[in-house]
Design an enzyme around this catalytic site. Structure first.
Site, PDB file in Angstrom:
ATOM      1  CE1 TYR A 147      -6.189  13.561 -17.363  1.00 45.56           C
ATOM      2  CE2 TYR A 147      -6.807  15.708 -18.242  1.00 45.56           C
ATOM      3  CZ  TYR A 147      -5.834  14.803 -17.863  1.00 45.56           C
ATOM      4  OH  TYR A 147      -4.504  15.130 -17.996  1.00 45.56           O
ATOM      5  CB  SER A 182       1.468  13.206 -22.252  1.00 45.83           C
ATOM      6  OG  SER A 182       1.483  13.515 -20.861  1.00 45.83           O
ATOM      7  CB  ALA A 192       4.771  19.374  -6.291  1.00 44.73           C
TER       8      ALA A 192
END
Length: 328
Positions: free
Chosen positions: A54, A152, A211
């Site tokens: 990130y 993940s 979303a």
């Protein structure tokens, strides 16, 4: 705020949590991050998610510095980070023992912490044997650099294989999977992962409940708000894939259901995710305090999701996955 065990582990996490993807380092610096994190804590959030990739590590630096300046007691919070994309070199990415160990130490240095509560394998690595990864993650736990490990966006087969290795070698298996889950993305959580939750006690820390903002109702086919993530240069391709007319039509039909309940569409969408009993926590994202205030009220919406309300939602989205034969 309610707290749930992360899968079958003893670790308790807030039903709603905060993830730093997109925001920290791209949109927020330390001062803004402190305000966001404190607002989350004030609402009862104890779980904060990050990743080495990130903002190329800057997100971890910002979160670590913000938490330090806020003076929080470390044992009061649960911090997770993820390993996979650590840099440009051939050994700076993936799930080799080398990168897991070196990457974890680098994460801790950026976070300025002695340990993370949960360390996740950010993606599966087809070039590294799963046994090597499982052994390396257990080494990290044995060293006290992390207390739990997880995955993940791994497939059910890969997670099952990891658990098979762990059981064969008497090691610790993954306790959590971080998948995407929202009203438009349901297959894995509601069908493919069912046996993982029941057989291995895997918890789900789901991300993107809105979303990527589509379920806020702020987008239409001809308008992208300038302060939204889809307006960021790095995310314009995502906007092209996500802002399809069918999804936008469904969003418009969901709005009256939220209005009937007296709640906002984002609150309805987040509560819908949290209402799934296999979901341990829903990772939310926000760049503004007002968004935190709005999102966290979703905990009060969960009890309103009666069977009849859920049926109304299903009649709009019409995408309920078929459950495996053994789970009908």
């Amino acid at each position: 705020m309610q707290y749930k065990n992360l899968g079958r582990s003893g670790l308790k996490v807030s039903q709603l949590s905060y993830g730093s993807w997109v925001t920290f380092g791209n949109q927020l610096d330390v001062k803004e991050a402190k305000a966001i994190l404190q607002c989350c804590r004030d609402k009862g959030v104890n779980f904060f998610d990050n990743a080495e990739v990130y903002a190329n590590g800057r997100a971890e630096e910002i979160m670590g510095q913000a938490i330090k300046e806020l003076g929080w007691k470390r044992s009061d919070i649960v911090v997770s980070t993820k390993i996979f994309w650590g840099g440009p070199g051939p050994n700076d990415k993936g799930l080799s023992r080398k990168h897991i160990l070196e990457g974890t130490k680098n994460c801790l240095k950026r976070l300025d912490m002695d340990y993370v509560d949960v360390l996740l394998c950010h993606r599966p690595d087809a070039t590294t044997p799963i046994e090597e990864t499982v052994r390396a993650m257990n080494y990290v736990i044995d060293k006290g650099w992390a207390y739990y490990w997880g995955t993940s966006e791994w497939s059910p087969q890969q997670i099952t294989e990891a658990w098979g290795v762990a059981q064969r070698l008497d090691l610790v298996g993954p306790v959590v999977e971080e998948p995407e889950y929202n009203l438009f993305s349901r297959q894995r959580v509601e069908s493919e992962y069912l046996h993982l939750c029941s057989n291995y006690g895997i918890g789900l820390a789901t991300w993107s409940p809105l979303a990527s903002g589509i379920l806020t109702g702020k987008y239409n086919s001809g308008h992208i708000p300038p302060d939204s993530r889809f307006a960021l240069e790095n995310y314009k391709n995502l906007a092209t894939r996500s802002l399809v007319d069918d999804s936008l039509r469904k969003v418009e039909k969901l709005k009256p259901i939220a209005q009937e309940l007296g709640v906002s569409l984002p609150q309805l969408a987040i509560a819908w995710c949290a209402a799934n009993p296999d979901v341990s926590t829903v990772l939310t994202g926000a760049t503004k305090l007002s968004q935190i205030e709005e999102n966290m009220k979703a905990v009060n919406v969960i009890p309103l999701l009666t069977p009849s309300v859920m049926e109304k939602i299903e009649s709009v989205v019409q995408n309920k996955p078929k459950r495996p034969d053994s789970y009908r």
